[in-house]
Design an enzyme around this catalytic site. Structure first.
Site, PDB file in Angstrom:
ATOM      1  N   ASN A 277      43.204   2.451  99.124  1.00 40.58           N
ATOM      2  CA  ASN A 277      44.436   3.355  99.117  1.00 40.58           C
ATOM      3  C   ASN A 277      45.745   2.738  98.925  1.00 40.58           C
ATOM      4  OD1 ASN A 277      43.209   6.012  99.651  1.00 40.58           O
ATOM      5  ND2 ASN A 277      42.759   5.127 101.776  1.00 40.58           N
TER       6      ASN A 277
ATOM      7  N   HIS B  83      35.387   9.254 101.294  1.00 38.92           N
ATOM      8  CA  HIS B  83      34.646  10.165 101.950  1.00 38.92           C
ATOM      9  C   HIS B  83      35.183  11.372 102.697  1.00 38.92           C
ATOM     10  CE1 HIS B  83      34.939   6.195 104.664  1.00 38.92           C
ATOM     11  NE2 HIS B  83      36.093   7.112 104.894  1.00 38.92           N
TER      12      HIS B  83
END
Length: 444
Positions: free
Chosen positions: A148, A171
């Site tokens: 991220n 996910h």
């Protein structure tokens, strides 16, 4: 020829354990070549021990190679899994502590927001280096990114290395759907769904069991449970009509409605600063696993591989290697996939996997209220990437100014001062051109 899978940032205990456990759970991938890379030699040693312990527990027979040299690690790669965390825990703490002094609340701080902006800025130089190395030594490999801020990283890679094959994997959609199915008491394996948007703010557009819409059943559960209504994404769903695909803590940061209102923080039970505790727990987990491996060369709690793979990267590799047809959610540059979001920026869409590769599916228009929020989300994404590519520190401040939570909380002078302090605090982790605040001439 057996595929070569390279993990960049393999010193991450959580990701390395889960990814290798899922990879080795496929019999067809039990003898792959795994190359582990990390800049921290101690963590690299731990990653190697994890790989061997995981292989023993799953009965796999991989070839495990370690290399502190990234370029050498990438030679001959077929798949490159990126799980780096530039600056590690210390940088995360800075991303929370400095904004907190300004009265700016964050929960996770890794996506957009002031934390996401500076996490992106310190990640981009390393991503650019990975991309250059891949172009030179494994130009046909797939780059499977977990790091991220996902939307910023995938957008940045499209800008600096458009020829690379990149999938951003997260996910959040899978676990959102698992959670929704648990709420309504329907087995996950019996439902079908369709989600799209941006990473951490996609929307469940369809959710059915045997052709029956499950949203009315969710409405009944929410109406019957006052505590369920005390969650940010349930609140957003009730007002917008579509369920967002990230946790309430994440979701609270991407809109201007919640975090600067103390009453809303209490009403919706928002855990301000949650990720600092998560990061500390990750350090403790690393120390525990390293100690376990030193004593017994086994992972104390073992690995549950009976249920097959739940992470997307192992599924991508298995499908491309075996031709097994799957549909996952993946992050790619928007090339007309979502028609009411800007082209060229990263979006999250259903993606078909088969022997020929990964095929993002065209979604068309999102519901207008969902697209409006996604466009607000993509403002900081676009400006942060442009700041790095153009070397323009003023665009860093512009990204923070258009960020929904930051703009709802601070004045423009406070935003600029905060960016100056974070720039100084992160120093050489940032792109060289962005380490100096904008000049007076730029402000005139």
């Amino acid at each position: 020829m057996k595929p070569t899978i390279v993990i960049i940032g393999a010193g991450s205990v959580e990701f390395t354990r889960e990814l290798l456990g899922d990879i080795f759970s496929f019999p067809e991938l039990g003898a792959v070549r795994v190359v582990l890379h990390d800049i921290n030699t101690e963590r690299l040693e731990t990653a190697e021990a994890i790989a061997h312990a995981t292989a023993r527990e799953t009965g796999a027979t991989p070839e495990v190679v370690v290399s502190p040299d990234r370029r050498r690690a990438l030679e001959g790669a077929h798949y490159v899994i990126n799980v780096i965390a530039v600056g590690m825990h210390e940088a995360t703490v800075r991303d929370f502590d400095i904004p907190a002094r300004f009265g700016l609340h964050q929960t996770i701080g890794d996506t957009i927001g002031i934390g996401g902006i500076f996490r992106g800025l310190r990640t981009f130089p390393v991503l650019a280096g990975i991309a250059r190395d891949m172009q030179d030594v494994c130009p046909d490999a797939w780059l499977l990114n977990y790091t991220n801020p996902m939307a910023m990283n995938v957008t940045f890679l499209r800008r600096v290395a458009p020829e690379l094959k990149v999938l951003g994997l997260c996910h959040s959609v899978y676990w959102t759907m698992m959670g929704l199915c648990e709420i309504v008491g329907v087995p996950y394996d019996e439902v079908s769904y369709w989600s799209a948007g941006v990473n951490h703010q996609a929307w469940v557009l369809k959710w059915e069991r045997g052709g029956q819409d499950l949203y009315p059943l969710l409405d009944q559960r929410i109406a019957a449970d006052p505590e369920l209504r005390r969650r940010v994404r349930v609140d957003m769903y009730r007002r917008l009509g579509y369920y967002p695909t990230e946790t309430s803590e994440h979701s609270s940061e991407y809109v201007p409605w919640y975090l600067h209102h103390p009453g809303e923080i209490d009403r919706l039970r928002i855990n301000v600063g949650e990720y600092v505790a998560i990061s500390e727990a990750n350090l403790a987990e690393y120390a525990l696993v390293r100690a376990e491996l030193a004593q017994s060369q086994t992972l104390g709690d073992g690995l549950d591989t009976a249920g097959g793979s739940t992470e997307y990267a192992p599924q991508v590799i298995h499908s491309l290697e075996t031709g097994t047809l799957r549909v996952i959610s993946a992050n790619v540059a928007n090339d007309g996939l979502i028609t009411n979001l800007p082209d060229g920026l990263a979006v999250e869409v259903p993606t078909v996997l088969d022997a020929l590769g990964a095929h993002p599916m065209k979604v068309g228009d999102l519901p207008p209220q969902c697209a409006a929020l996604n466009r607000n989300f993509l403002g900081p994404v676009d400006l942060t990437v442009r700041a790095a590519v153009d070397g323009d520190p003023r665009l860093v401040r512009a990204a923070a100014m258009v960020d929904p939570n930051t703009a709802a909380t601070l004045t423009v002078d406070e935003i600029w001062q905060l960016c100056d302090e974070l720039t100084a605090a992160h120093g050489e982790l940032l792109p060289a051109a962005l380490r100096t605040p904008p000049t007076k001439e730029q402000l005139s």
